[in-house]
Design an enzyme around this catalytic site. Sequence first.
Site, mmCIF file in Angstrom:
data_model
loop_
_atom_site.group_PDB
_atom_site.id
_atom_site.type_symbol
_atom_site.label_atom_id
_atom_site.label_comp_id
_atom_site.label_asym_id
_atom_site.label_seq_id
_atom_site.Cartn_x
_atom_site.Cartn_y
_atom_site.Cartn_z
ATOM 1 C CE LYS A 183 -3.914 2.200 0.422
ATOM 2 N NZ LYS A 183 -3.550 2.928 -0.818
ATOM 3 C CD GLN A 212 3.220 4.885 2.254
ATOM 4 O OE1 GLN A 212 3.726 5.746 1.557
ATOM 5 N NE2 GLN A 212 2.165 5.111 2.999
ATOM 6 C CE LYS A 241 4.112 7.754 5.573
ATOM 7 N NZ LYS A 241 3.778 8.667 4.448
ATOM 8 C CE LYS A 266 4.757 7.651 -2.254
ATOM 9 N NZ LYS A 266 4.136 8.188 -1.037
ATOM 10 N N GLY A 316 -2.767 8.313 -4.292
ATOM 11 C CA GLY A 316 -2.111 9.508 -4.819
ATOM 12 C C GLY A 316 -0.870 9.887 -4.028
ATOM 13 C CG ASP A 317 3.421 11.031 -3.047
ATOM 14 O OD1 ASP A 317 3.316 11.005 -1.807
ATOM 15 O OD2 ASP A 317 4.431 11.504 -3.615
ATOM 16 C CB THR A 377 -2.199 13.763 4.265
ATOM 17 O OG1 THR A 377 -2.564 12.604 3.518
ATOM 18 C CG2 THR A 377 -0.725 13.701 4.594
ATOM 19 C CG ASN A 411 -4.141 16.205 -0.609
ATOM 20 O OD1 ASN A 411 -3.662 15.654 0.374
ATOM 21 N ND2 ASN A 411 -5.426 16.177 -0.875
ATOM 22 C CB SER A 444 -5.486 4.910 2.015
ATOM 23 O OG SER A 444 -5.331 5.994 1.149
HETATM 24 N N1 NDP Z 1 -1.211 13.145 -0.664
HETATM 25 C C1 NDP Z 1 -1.086 12.395 0.431
HETATM 26 O O1 NDP Z 1 -2.063 11.813 0.930
HETATM 27 C C2 NDP Z 1 0.223 12.270 1.116
HETATM 28 C C3 NDP Z 1 1.326 12.998 0.727
HETATM 29 N N2 NDP Z 1 2.479 12.942 1.451
HETATM 30 C C4 NDP Z 1 3.640 13.724 1.105
HETATM 31 O O2 NDP Z 1 3.319 15.109 1.190
HETATM 32 C C5 NDP Z 1 4.106 15.873 0.261
HETATM 33 C C6 NDP Z 1 3.189 16.702 -0.626
HETATM 34 O O3 NDP Z 1 2.313 15.822 -1.329
HETATM 35 P P1 NDP Z 1 0.928 16.330 -1.953
HETATM 36 O O4 NDP Z 1 0.459 17.536 -1.242
HETATM 37 O O5 NDP Z 1 0.062 15.146 -2.037
HETATM 38 O O6 NDP Z 1 1.382 16.686 -3.427
HETATM 39 P P2 NDP Z 1 0.778 17.787 -4.427
HETATM 40 O O7 NDP Z 1 1.234 17.396 -5.758
HETATM 41 O O8 NDP Z 1 -0.663 17.977 -4.174
HETATM 42 O O9 NDP Z 1 1.516 19.119 -3.950
HETATM 43 C C7 NDP Z 1 2.902 19.177 -3.879
HETATM 44 C C8 NDP Z 1 3.315 20.584 -3.485
HETATM 45 O O10 NDP Z 1 4.709 20.595 -3.231
HETATM 46 C C9 NDP Z 1 5.356 21.432 -4.178
HETATM 47 N N3 NDP Z 1 6.596 20.787 -4.634
HETATM 48 C C10 NDP Z 1 6.708 19.578 -5.239
HETATM 49 N N4 NDP Z 1 7.984 19.316 -5.540
HETATM 50 C C11 NDP Z 1 8.680 20.392 -5.114
HETATM 51 C C12 NDP Z 1 10.050 20.711 -5.115
HETATM 52 N N5 NDP Z 1 10.965 19.882 -5.642
HETATM 53 N N6 NDP Z 1 10.424 21.901 -4.570
HETATM 54 C C13 NDP Z 1 9.494 22.749 -4.034
HETATM 55 N N7 NDP Z 1 8.176 22.478 -3.999
HETATM 56 C C14 NDP Z 1 7.791 21.323 -4.522
HETATM 57 C C15 NDP Z 1 4.399 21.575 -5.331
HETATM 58 O O11 NDP Z 1 4.669 22.748 -6.072
HETATM 59 P P3 NDP Z 1 4.497 22.739 -7.683
HETATM 60 O O12 NDP Z 1 3.033 22.713 -7.914
HETATM 61 O O13 NDP Z 1 5.170 23.972 -8.120
HETATM 62 O O14 NDP Z 1 5.188 21.488 -8.170
HETATM 63 C C16 NDP Z 1 3.069 21.599 -4.589
HETATM 64 O O15 NDP Z 1 2.829 22.839 -4.010
HETATM 65 C C17 NDP Z 1 4.972 14.829 -0.470
HETATM 66 O O16 NDP Z 1 6.192 14.698 0.229
HETATM 67 C C18 NDP Z 1 4.167 13.544 -0.316
HETATM 68 O O17 NDP Z 1 4.971 12.401 -0.429
HETATM 69 C C19 NDP Z 1 2.563 12.179 2.580
HETATM 70 C C20 NDP Z 1 1.518 11.431 3.000
HETATM 71 C C21 NDP Z 1 0.287 11.343 2.237
HETATM 72 O O1 AKG Z 2 -2.896 6.630 0.798
HETATM 73 C C1 AKG Z 2 -1.972 5.922 0.473
HETATM 74 O O2 AKG Z 2 -2.056 4.747 0.152
HETATM 75 C C2 AKG Z 2 -0.562 6.455 0.402
HETATM 76 C C3 AKG Z 2 -0.342 7.832 0.895
HETATM 77 C C4 AKG Z 2 1.101 8.135 0.690
HETATM 78 O O3 AKG Z 2 1.574 8.104 -0.424
HETATM 79 C C5 AKG Z 2 1.983 8.371 1.822
HETATM 80 O O4 AKG Z 2 1.600 8.100 2.955
HETATM 81 O O5 AKG Z 2 3.116 8.837 1.603
#
Ligand code: NDP
Ligand code: AKG
Length: 443
Positions: free
Chosen positions: A88, A109, A112, A124, A163-164, A207, A238, A376
């Site tokens: 997952k 992961q 976690k 992943k 998603g991520d 998250t 997100n 999830s």
């Molecule tokens: N979605 C989820 O449920 C989960 C996400 N995460 C983690 O949270 C973090 C954000 O994910 P999420 O919000 O889903 O992703 P999104 O794609 O929704 O948003 C990512 C954000 O981070 C910015 N970003 C991405 N890459 C870079 C970079 N190299 N330098 C600066 N800014 C950057 C993006 O800017 P831009 O639009 O300009 O690229 C955007 O604002 C990640 O580390 C992810 O692994 C962890 C647990 C669960």
């Molecule tokens: O919801 C999931 O399965 C994964 C979320 C995720 O990518 C993370 O926890 O980093």
Amino acid sequence: MNAKEVTESLRSKFPDQPEYIQAVSQVLETIQDEYNKHPEFEKANLIERLCIPDRIIQFRVNWVDDKGRVQTNMGYRVQHNNAIGPYKGGLRFHPSVNVSILKFLAFEQTFKNSLTTLPMGGAKGGSDFSSRGKSDAEIMRFCQAFMTELYHYIGPDEDVPAGDIGVGGREIGYLFGQYKKLTHQYAGILTGKGLEYGGSLIRPEATGYGNVYFLEDMLKTRGETLEGKTVLVSGSGNVAQYTLEKLIAKGAKPLTCSDSDGYIYDPEGIDEKKLKFIMDLKNNGHKRIREYAEKYSVKYVKGGKPWCEKADIATPCATQNEIDEQSAGTLVKNGIIAVSEGANMPTTPEAIRIFQDAHILYSPGKASNAGGVATSGLEMTQNSERLKWTRVQVDDKLREIMNSIHKNCVKYGTESDGYINYVKGANIAGFLKVAHAMMAQGI
Ligand SMILES: NC(=O)C1=CN([C@@H]2O[C@H](COP(=O)(O)OP(=O)(O)OC[C@H]3O[C@@H](n4cnc5c(N)ncnc54)[C@H](OP(=O)(O)O)[C@@H]3O)[C@@H](O)[C@H]2O)C=CC1
Ligand SMILES: O=C(O)CCC(=O)C(=O)O
């Protein structure tokens, strides 16, 4: 087990995978003493079996752009460990995606998911595809091509992606649609699905909400609350959006958010109305955060990160290694009291040491961002029982899970001087469950 020796051996096996080695090294350092209390682990060579993924699936993704040209991207799924449940973890679509980054994410992961209390293994995946500048039709064709390769390896009891970065509700919808076409199965093979076709309430928010719930629990250990606290947030996707939403609801005052081009600083604080603007900008227009500064006449720092601003709390919600040693030093000098990671591994090892030496509250992503994957897991449960829970039911369960993760961090991470080392606590608690399951299942 000698953490340094194992890390060096992995480094020489995988010299071009710095993010993977960084994640492994941090976990091994903190679990070494606990691991060495169990000679049976060493006899079963558990450490190497736990650090190296079960398998890595790698494929080519061909799709046709709007001009009729054939494009090629790489696709991957790292299935790290399924000792406690089906694989997952999310899918990341970003040009930076490579095997090292996905291996670090799948490794993290695994711990976690173990912490969530739910039966989920770690994985992943993703692609070096960038949705920036692509039309909706191009994104759909890419997702269909990606799933055409991936579908062989996933299933509700086998591996359940989500998603991520770069993969939100829209991409999940296209991926799900293609799986259905290929298999004629209507199955819970992805989470983060739309509410109309098997998604769970609160998954999009989970998250970020979980991050704030965990932060509240950390602050409580020092008799503090979020009320009136100023907060630096990075990212505007997100995780950042729903971290902002919950911070505002709890009476905190978020001052910043960012994207990969720069950050905005709003001294009046981002309120509900301004957050709505950010959500519209990012989710509907896929535009740049700079426009916030233009609309509200606030500071915009091109190419910068928000860590040089003064605030009570910081929560990095963008990407890995976004807080380095220098930023951590500045945050501590400016009087930060807590850092809660919404992103995965956003803090470098040197920066973590600075936070811990200063005895500030610091939580690793595998603890504070676990609310997403936990919800999830709740989506998978609802899919299996073919029922839909209410918003309150899911949110209550999320709160309960974050609370239990916090308790486990305190249990395994409290040092002799009373300081809670959340990194150690999360790593040991996550590790023990997976280790015992692996031992029980033989080699
Ligand atoms: N979605 C989820 O449920 C989960 C996400 N995460 C983690 O949270 C973090 C954000 O994910 P999420 O919000 O889903 O992703 P999104 O794609 O929704 O948003 C990512 C954000 O981070 C910015 N970003 C991405 N890459 C870079 C970079 N190299 N330098 C600066 N800014 C950057 C993006 O800017 P831009 O639009 O300009 O690229 C955007 O604002 C990640 O580390 C992810 O692994 C962890 C647990 C669960
Ligand atoms: O919801 C999931 O399965 C994964 C979320 C995720 O990518 C993370 O926890 O980093």
